[in-house]
Write an enzyme that holds these catalytic residues in place. Sequence first.
Site, mmCIF file in Angstrom:
data_model
loop_
_atom_site.group_PDB
_atom_site.id
_atom_site.type_symbol
_atom_site.label_atom_id
_atom_site.label_comp_id
_atom_site.label_asym_id
_atom_site.label_seq_id
_atom_site.Cartn_x
_atom_site.Cartn_y
_atom_site.Cartn_z
ATOM 1 N N MET A 1 0.846 -1.201 0.000
ATOM 2 C CA MET A 1 0.000 0.000 0.000
ATOM 3 C C MET A 1 0.881 1.251 0.000
ATOM 4 O O MET A 1 0.777 2.109 0.876
ATOM 5 C CB MET A 1 -0.917 -0.018 1.220
ATOM 6 C CG MET A 1 -2.023 1.023 1.187
ATOM 7 S SD MET A 1 -3.269 0.657 -0.041
ATOM 8 C CE MET A 1 -4.756 1.184 0.813
ATOM 9 N N GLY A 2 1.761 1.342 -1.002
ATOM 10 C CA GLY A 2 2.561 2.543 -1.177
ATOM 11 C C GLY A 2 1.804 3.541 -2.027
ATOM 12 O O GLY A 2 0.573 3.570 -2.034
ATOM 13 N N ARG A 3 2.545 4.345 -2.802
ATOM 14 C CA ARG A 3 1.900 5.374 -3.621
ATOM 15 C C ARG A 3 0.918 4.767 -4.621
ATOM 16 O O ARG A 3 -0.214 5.225 -4.766
ATOM 17 C CB ARG A 3 2.961 6.177 -4.371
ATOM 18 C CG ARG A 3 3.944 6.942 -3.497
ATOM 19 C CD ARG A 3 4.893 7.736 -4.395
ATOM 20 N NE ARG A 3 5.954 8.402 -3.656
ATOM 21 C CZ ARG A 3 7.155 7.883 -3.431
ATOM 22 N NH1 ARG A 3 7.438 6.685 -3.907
ATOM 23 N NH2 ARG A 3 8.065 8.544 -2.757
ATOM 24 N N ILE A 4 1.377 3.724 -5.342
ATOM 25 C CA ILE A 4 0.531 3.118 -6.370
ATOM 26 C C ILE A 4 -0.617 2.342 -5.745
ATOM 27 O O ILE A 4 -1.765 2.430 -6.188
ATOM 28 C CB ILE A 4 1.368 2.214 -7.296
ATOM 29 C CG1 ILE A 4 2.430 3.037 -8.030
ATOM 30 C CG2 ILE A 4 0.471 1.480 -8.292
ATOM 31 C CD1 ILE A 4 3.451 2.205 -8.785
ATOM 32 N N SER B 1 3.557 -5.509 -10.288
ATOM 33 C CA SER B 1 4.836 -5.197 -9.639
ATOM 34 C C SER B 1 5.999 -5.728 -10.466
ATOM 35 O O SER B 1 6.493 -5.050 -11.366
ATOM 36 C CB SER B 1 4.852 -5.734 -8.205
ATOM 37 O OG SER B 1 4.555 -7.131 -8.181
ATOM 38 N N ARG B 2 6.433 -6.944 -10.192
ATOM 39 C CA ARG B 2 7.483 -7.609 -10.961
ATOM 40 C C ARG B 2 7.154 -9.093 -11.069
ATOM 41 O O ARG B 2 6.560 -9.679 -10.152
ATOM 42 C CB ARG B 2 8.863 -7.426 -10.311
ATOM 43 C CG ARG B 2 9.462 -6.037 -10.451
ATOM 44 C CD ARG B 2 9.798 -5.722 -11.908
ATOM 45 N NE ARG B 2 10.467 -4.432 -12.088
ATOM 46 C CZ ARG B 2 9.852 -3.290 -12.314
ATOM 47 N NH1 ARG B 2 8.529 -3.270 -12.368
ATOM 48 N NH2 ARG B 2 10.534 -2.176 -12.491
ATOM 49 N N GLU C 1 10.475 -11.438 -19.665
ATOM 50 C CA GLU C 1 9.599 -10.625 -20.512
ATOM 51 C C GLU C 1 10.263 -10.414 -21.864
ATOM 52 O O GLU C 1 11.362 -9.865 -21.907
ATOM 53 C CB GLU C 1 9.306 -9.272 -19.847
ATOM 54 C CG GLU C 1 8.498 -9.395 -18.577
ATOM 55 C CD GLU C 1 8.342 -8.088 -17.828
ATOM 56 O OE1 GLU C 1 7.553 -8.041 -16.869
ATOM 57 O OE2 GLU C 1 9.051 -7.108 -18.171
ATOM 58 N N HIS D 1 4.063 -5.574 -19.902
ATOM 59 C CA HIS D 1 4.690 -4.600 -18.994
ATOM 60 C C HIS D 1 4.519 -3.174 -19.529
ATOM 61 O O HIS D 1 5.492 -2.476 -19.807
ATOM 62 C CB HIS D 1 6.178 -4.914 -18.793
ATOM 63 C CG HIS D 1 6.730 -4.337 -17.515
ATOM 64 N ND1 HIS D 1 7.850 -4.852 -16.902
ATOM 65 C CD2 HIS D 1 6.323 -3.281 -16.742
ATOM 66 C CE1 HIS D 1 8.108 -4.152 -15.811
ATOM 67 N NE2 HIS D 1 7.195 -3.191 -15.694
#
Length: 366
Positions: free
Chosen positions: A197-200, A281-282, A311, A330
């Site tokens: 629950m960061g900025r994004i 995310s990744r 990827e 991506h």
Amino acid sequence: MRSLFYARFVKKLWDSGQVSRFLKGTTLQGSACHLKHTKVMEEEKPWALISEVGDQGYDEELTDIIKPHFQIVCLRDFLLNPLLYGHKVQALLVWNSFPAVEPSLLTSLPSLKVVANGGVGINHLDVPYISSLGVKVTYTPGVVNEATADMAMALLLASARRVVEGHQIAVDPKTTHIPQCFMGDEVTGATLGIIGMGRIGYKIAQRSRGFDMKVLYHNRNRRSVDDEQAVGASYCQNMDDLLKESDFVVLVVNLTPETTGLIGHRELSLMKPTATLVNVSRGLVVDQDALVKALQCGKIRGAGLDVTHPEPLPRDHPLLGLSNVVITPHIGTNTYTTSRRMVKRMIENAVAVLKGQPIPDEVKPK
């Protein structure tokens, strides 16, 4: 009389060719001076190494943002003549993880002062090593938040409502009727679990309010009560609780040793059989073999993935053959607005380093 005399005098000069010769000479001298001044200004700009211009690198429009501040050399041209450019390059502008910041490249750039990365993910950068060379590392948090949050919601909706499958039915030449048994899942009123629950993550929670979703979140640090109340979010200290209760689980974490393989067989088995996993995310945050099995045997209903590992995936990878998976290449930050903002921020960071000014977004080694 005087005006008539002046007119005749000017006509005489013009007919003799003196005026045209004077104007021509003045124009040529002015052009030469302008070109000389422009050349001096170009030579005063620092050099930056970029990947390339075109499909595999920067859009032409994006390089127009760079050029007022830097003379640029593409990696291909640099590799053809490293002795010519090596000592000139002071900034390495990394876009979509390219040029790859490897020791062999860094040692060929003795004047390098900054590695300016476009994007928030820095798992492709060895920050301690780069910093040990006296080179600053920067990134572009903040400017990617909106586009990435939009992408997460797009994948969530596309998976829930089976948009890709529906499109295939609609355009299939063999389709003669619309199957009424073709059903998706309701998003409105569903429970959304956000891991990271960061900025994004917070932007995703804001968007979910438009769908009256119940929001759960798991994070290293709990957000303030005001933050939680603003989006109606409830904190889950234990990630397992979030996995068990959520209809949609969205991954928005940085890739670290702790988050590598964060979602594996055990975590997927805790999710509802009707649940959907969304990853922006990744790719390495999820054990892809475990995800394939969970999707094939119905442990979870579906997945929406903007990231995979590698990827792109090999063309025979089993994920590509599953109808309950939506995969995008991506492109979470791939909007014109966000791309421009990212490049502008990269330039601001790089210029700040070269001028010895406070660096807006420095990544310091841990």
